[in-house]
Design an enzyme around this catalytic site. Structure first.
Site, PDB file in Angstrom:
ATOM      1  N   GLU A 151      40.379  43.243  41.081  1.00 47.38           N
ATOM      2  CA  GLU A 151      41.037  43.611  42.340  1.00 47.38           C
ATOM      3  C   GLU A 151      42.535  43.735  42.107  1.00 47.38           C
ATOM      4  O   GLU A 151      43.138  42.890  41.423  1.00 47.38           O
ATOM      5  CB  GLU A 151      40.850  42.521  43.398  1.00 47.38           C
ATOM      6  N   GLU A 155      36.262  34.791  45.506  1.00 43.74           N
ATOM      7  CA  GLU A 155      37.423  33.893  45.474  1.00 43.74           C
ATOM      8  C   GLU A 155      37.074  32.495  45.975  1.00 43.74           C
ATOM      9  O   GLU A 155      37.590  32.025  47.000  1.00 43.74           O
ATOM     10  CB  GLU A 155      38.581  34.489  46.274  1.00 43.74           C
TER      11      GLU A 155
END
Ligand code: GLA
Length: 638
Positions: free
Chosen positions: A315, A157
């Site tokens: 995710e 991320e």
């Protein structure tokens, strides 16, 4: 339908992937054995490892220990699972920060942060860049041709800006390159005669932004956003290069975050082999829920559109996320819905954060497949296992990608420019939500849409929906005009075509670049307070609706009027127009409207253009998507 084998995430593993983030370094070895047994029970075949493992892999500078990966990659491979191996750069170890404080991030207050948390590094630090490259090299040398390795997961991320002096220097260099070393060009593009902002030396340029610095020069704020996004991509390229060189057969990705505003993910299209994203919608029985499923659908469609091939939901939570104000649990069945929705829209699998719930620290309450209460027999574990079994049953969809007749434009640079603009309303203008409202009408009718930005090719589509296309980047008006002339249909709206790529207003005289295609020319914009409404009436749908927030007053330049305002001093002026050009048609919607209008407009377009629907009429709240040999029917109601 595209059945090209190169569409698989990795042709060596041509199945649907099921699994999640696995952090075995938090647990003793006995637990690993139990984990591996449970993974088989849950139908788990893909594990992401190493995301936050730097200090385990390099406990002291230059001393490496890859033993946990050696052992677990071998054992997972032996039981038929594959590994997504991460580089650990999201969280540098404490020893490194202590020895080289320059690797730490500097905040907007120009204060360097202390070690801790994550994504806390200086994107411009030569030392950190060298360290991340070195670690990627070690990982690639050791595991680059491991039989269980399916995908490289670079960092985690990426995000946020750095305000260090090193980054400021890099920003100035980037600006010099952009403006050919000519400060006059920059001053002209930024309209800096305003408030005495002319720069006379490059070094006078500061990083802009609230609350410590410049916010009034919109060309500068826009370029800072462009630079920061490009700097992060450059950081990724530096870190991933050793993987490309030493492990050329293994695809590379990085996990992204939906429409995360600071990073223009379209720019990564040629640098990742597949797109992957982390999706955490909130699961309540609140009316917001329906809204969220549309949002998730929109983003999935964008991730499929990036490369026109399957992506991966890398995710999601199997139960709840601990960073929501309240950890509402997924209601029974919602987990299956979420995973199947992802697959229907083009994900080649469903993965979770995380496999085993931590006992300590920040994420100890975050949902996991194996929770504090155990695994087999728990509701969460059993629902995950059911998904595992279902993914095996429908494994044939892997690698298959359906084409769309409709594309919605959602453009990052456009959002940046809209957000920074001081007017017609201050701050956030609701661009994303407006795109969703247009998209929703097609979603409700089971019409598959791509989601693209304004730099992409329009020619594969029958219909382009481009609400609030405030910024016209070079050639976009010409390409939209050519698209319509060649037989396409364009829908655009208020606030479109107002500024160029430097955020300079485009004069709306006769040469206004959208006039030919739209047959109108916007004259004024009436911005309303949130509680104000203006009645509108049209020839499509139910006839009358309410407008809010933005009402454009336009001059006709050849378009036909399909609807008018029915209130305010602009009553009887056009609200909805239609214009034919060449073999195509364009529509202009002059105001923000309630959803009922978007819905009726979508219904009108689906019928008029005979757009492909996945199935016939469905009950309220049920949508269909075709992928490969299957039709997915999804009921998002309670
Ligand atoms: C992100 C991160 C994960 C984890 C989850 C929790 O997606 O990538 O490491 O922190 O959030 O929701």
């Amino acid at each position: 339908m595209n059945m090209n084998p190169s569409n698989f995430l990795n042709p060596k593993f041509p199945s649907l992937w099921h699994g999640g983030d696995y952090n075995p370094e938090q647990w003793p070895k006995e637990v690993w054995t139990e984990d591996l047994r449970l993974m088989k029970v849950a139908g788990v075949n893909a594990l992401t490892m190493g995301v936050f493992s730097w200090v385990t892999l390099e406990p002291a500078e230059g001393e490496y220990d890859f033993s946990f990966l050696d052992e677990l990659m071998g054992r997972l491979g032996d039981q038929g699972a594959h590994v997504i191996l991460a580089t650990p750069s999201a969280a540098p170890p404490a020893w490194m920060a202590k020895k080289y404080p320059e690797i730490l991030r500097t905040g907007p207050d120009r204060v360097r942060r202390l070690h801790g948390n994550r994504v806390n590094y200086n994107l411009a630090s030569p030392i950190y860049r060298a360290k991340t490259r070195e670690m990627a090299t070690k990982l690639a040398e050791r595991f680059g041709d491991h039989p269980a390795l399916a995908l490289w997961h670079v960092s985690n991320e990426y995000g946020g800006e750095d305000y260090s002096e090193q980054t400021r220097g890099a920003f100035i260099d980037w600006l010099k390159a952009k403006f050919d070393g000519d400060l006059d060009k920059l001053n002209a593009a930024y309209w800096t005669a305003f408030w005495s902002h002319c720069y006379t030396e490059w070094d006078q340029i500061e990083i802009p932004g609230q609350p410590y610095s410049e916010t009034s020069i919109h060309g500068l704020t826009l370029d800072w956003r462009r630079f920061s996004s490009a700097q992060t991509l450059d950081f990724y390229l530096n870190e991933s290069e050793p993987l490309r060189q030493l492990s050329p057969d293994v695809p590379i990705t990085t996990n992204m975050m939906g429409t995360f505003e600071p990073l223009d993910y379209w720019k990564w299209k040629d640098h990742v082999d597949c797109f992957t994203w982390d999706s955490y919608p909130c699961f309540t029985d609140h009316p917001m829920e329906t809204h969220d499923w549309v949002k998730v659908a929109f983003i999935h469609d964008m991730y499929r559109s990036f490369k026109q091939k399957p992506f991966l939901l890398i995710e999601s939570t199997p139960s709840s996320s601990n960073w929501y104000p309240a950890m509402r649990l997924k209601r029974p069945g919602v987990h299956m819905f979420e995973c199947m929705q992802a697959v229907a829209h083009g994900s080649d699998g469903a993965m979770y954060f995380q496999w085993r719930q931590s006992r300590g620290s920040q994420e100890k309450w975050h949902g996991a497949v194996v929770g504090h209460a155990g695994a087999e027999g728990t509701r969460v574990f059993e629902e995950v296992a059911e998904v595992g079994a279902r993914l095996m049953e429908i494994a044939e969809v892997a690698g298959q990608c359906e084409s769309s007749e409709v594309a919605c434009i959602y453009d990052w640079e456009n959002q940046w420019a809209l957000r920074d603009s001081c007017g017609p309303i201050v701050g956030e203008k609701g661009y994303f939500l407006e795109c969703l409202d247009y998209y929703r009408g097609f979603w409700e009718r089971s019409v598959q849409c791509d989601v693209i930005d304004s730099d992409q090719d329009f020619s594969p589509y029958k219909l382009i929906v481009a609400p609030m296309l405030y910024m016209l980047k070079p050639d976009v008006a010409e390409r939209l005009t050519a698209f319509v002339e060649a037989g396409g249909t364009l829908v655009t709206s208020y606030l479109s075509g107002l500024v160029d790529e430097n955020d300079l207003v485009i004069p709306r005289g006769e040469s206004w670049p959208l006039e030919r295609v739209l047959g109108i020319n916007p004259e004024e914009i009436d911005a309303l307070y949130p509680d104000e409404r203006v009645r509108i009436q049209t020839q499509i749908g139910s006839g009358t609706y309410m407008a809010s927030r933005f009402c454009d007053i336009v001059r006709l330049r050849g378009a036909e009027v399909l609807g008018t305002y029915a209130g305010e001093f602009y009553a009887w002026k056009p609200f909805l127009t239609r214009h034919e050009l060449g073999r195509g048609t364009s529509y202009y919607v002059a105001a923000r409207t309630e959803r009922a209008f978007h819905d009726d407009l979508a219904g009108h377009l689906v019928a008029e253009l005979q757009l492909k629907r996945a199935t016939g009429e469905t009950p309220q709240g049920v949508r269909a998507i075709n992928r490969g040999p299957f039709t997915f029917l999804m009921n998002s109601t309670a």
